[in-house]
Design a protein around this motif. Structure first.
Motif, short mmCIF file in Angstrom:
data_model
loop_
_atom_site.label_atom_id
_atom_site.label_comp_id
_atom_site.label_asym_id
_atom_site.label_seq_id
_atom_site.Cartn_x
_atom_site.Cartn_y
_atom_site.Cartn_z
N HIS A 120 11.23 -8.38 -4.55
CA HIS A 120 10.68 -7.15 -5.14
C HIS A 120 11.76 -6.08 -5.18
N ASN A 121 12.05 -5.60 -6.37
CA ASN A 121 13.15 -4.63 -6.52
C ASN A 121 12.78 -3.22 -6.10
N TRP A 122 11.54 -2.98 -5.74
CA TRP A 122 11.14 -1.63 -5.32
C TRP A 122 11.28 -1.41 -3.81
N VAL A 123 11.73 -2.42 -3.09
CA VAL A 123 11.94 -2.26 -1.65
C VAL A 123 13.33 -2.77 -1.28
N THR A 124 14.03 -1.96 -0.51
CA THR A 124 15.34 -2.31 0.03
C THR A 124 15.24 -2.18 1.54
N ALA A 140 0.83 -1.21 0.00
CA ALA A 140 0.00 0.00 0.00
C ALA A 140 0.87 1.26 0.00
N ALA A 141 1.94 1.26 0.77
CA ALA A 141 2.83 2.42 0.81
C ALA A 141 3.49 2.63 -0.54
N HIS A 142 3.92 1.55 -1.18
CA HIS A 142 4.54 1.66 -2.51
C HIS A 142 3.56 2.24 -3.52
N GLN A 143 2.32 1.79 -3.47
CA GLN A 143 1.31 2.32 -4.39
C GLN A 143 0.99 3.78 -4.08
N GLN A 144 0.90 4.11 -2.81
CA GLN A 144 0.56 5.48 -2.41
C GLN A 144 1.69 6.45 -2.72
N LEU A 145 2.93 6.03 -2.50
CA LEU A 145 4.08 6.91 -2.73
C LEU A 145 4.50 6.93 -4.19
N GLY A 146 4.24 5.84 -4.90
CA GLY A 146 4.61 5.76 -6.31
C GLY A 146 6.11 5.81 -6.52
N ALA A 147 6.85 5.25 -5.58
CA ALA A 147 8.31 5.29 -5.67
C ALA A 147 8.88 4.09 -4.93
#
Length: 182
Positions: free
Chosen positions: A104-108, A73-80
């Motif tokens: 998932h490469n969008w989270v470190t 949800a945070a990834h979708q809300q922030l778009g980053a």
């Protein structure tokens, strides 16, 4: 939950006594992400949860799937992409959550040192919440507590200077300086 007390009074020479009705066996948890990005306003993304099956031996905290859903949800809300700095809560180190993060490469993800709440900006959020919306309040029922929690979090959420202050209190900064080779 015993309400924090900000002020009270008693006659001179008498110790003030604050009476609170019996303790509840109900449990509430809140998961929150303090989100910072250079040159943008800070954000607070949170999920409160009322554990209704607490008395029957049910889980008393968020599960790894609920943390996963919060990250999505945070990834979708922030778009980053998200750089996650987490404390060492056992569910944060769950192998299934680690597997999700690794695929998932969008989270470190980075972990704070053990026993270092002073480096966690979200600890400042909890302090603000406890000393604003819960001070001098005896909650009448679980719904009253949940409404107060949501209201307090919403007040913090819309005041990004408070969220920035929680990061400043840790001594951490957004920009990390790299050592220059000589």
């Amino acid at each position: 939950m015993t309400p924090p007390t900000a002020r009270t009074w008693a006659r001179r020479g008498h110790t003030p006594i604050i009476r609170v009705r019996g303790r509840s066996q109900r449990r509430f948890s809140i998961a929150a992400l303090a989100c910072y990005k250079q040159d943008e306003r800070s954000r607070l993304i949170y999920r409160p949860k009322h554990h209704v099956d607490h008395k029957r031996g049910g889980r008393r905290s968020f599960t790894w799937t609920e943390y996963r859903d919060l990250l999505i949800a945070a990834h979708q809300q922030l778009g980053a992409p998200i750089v996650l700095v987490w404390d060492n809560l056992n569910v944060h180190r769950d192998c299934r959550l680690r597997e999700f993060i690794d695929t998932h490469n969008w989270v470190t993800c980075y972990f704070l040192p053990a026993y270092a709440p002073d480096l966690n900006p979200v600890e400042g959020i909890w302090s603000l919440l406890r000393h604003s919306s819960q001070t001098n309040t005896a909650f009448t029922d679980p719904d009253h507590l949940m409404r107060a929690l949501r209201h307090g979090l919403r007040e913090i959420q819309y005041r990004n200077n408070l969220i920035d202050g929680c990061l400043a209190e840790t001594g951490l900064t957004l920009a990390t300086s790299r050592q220059q080779r000589q």
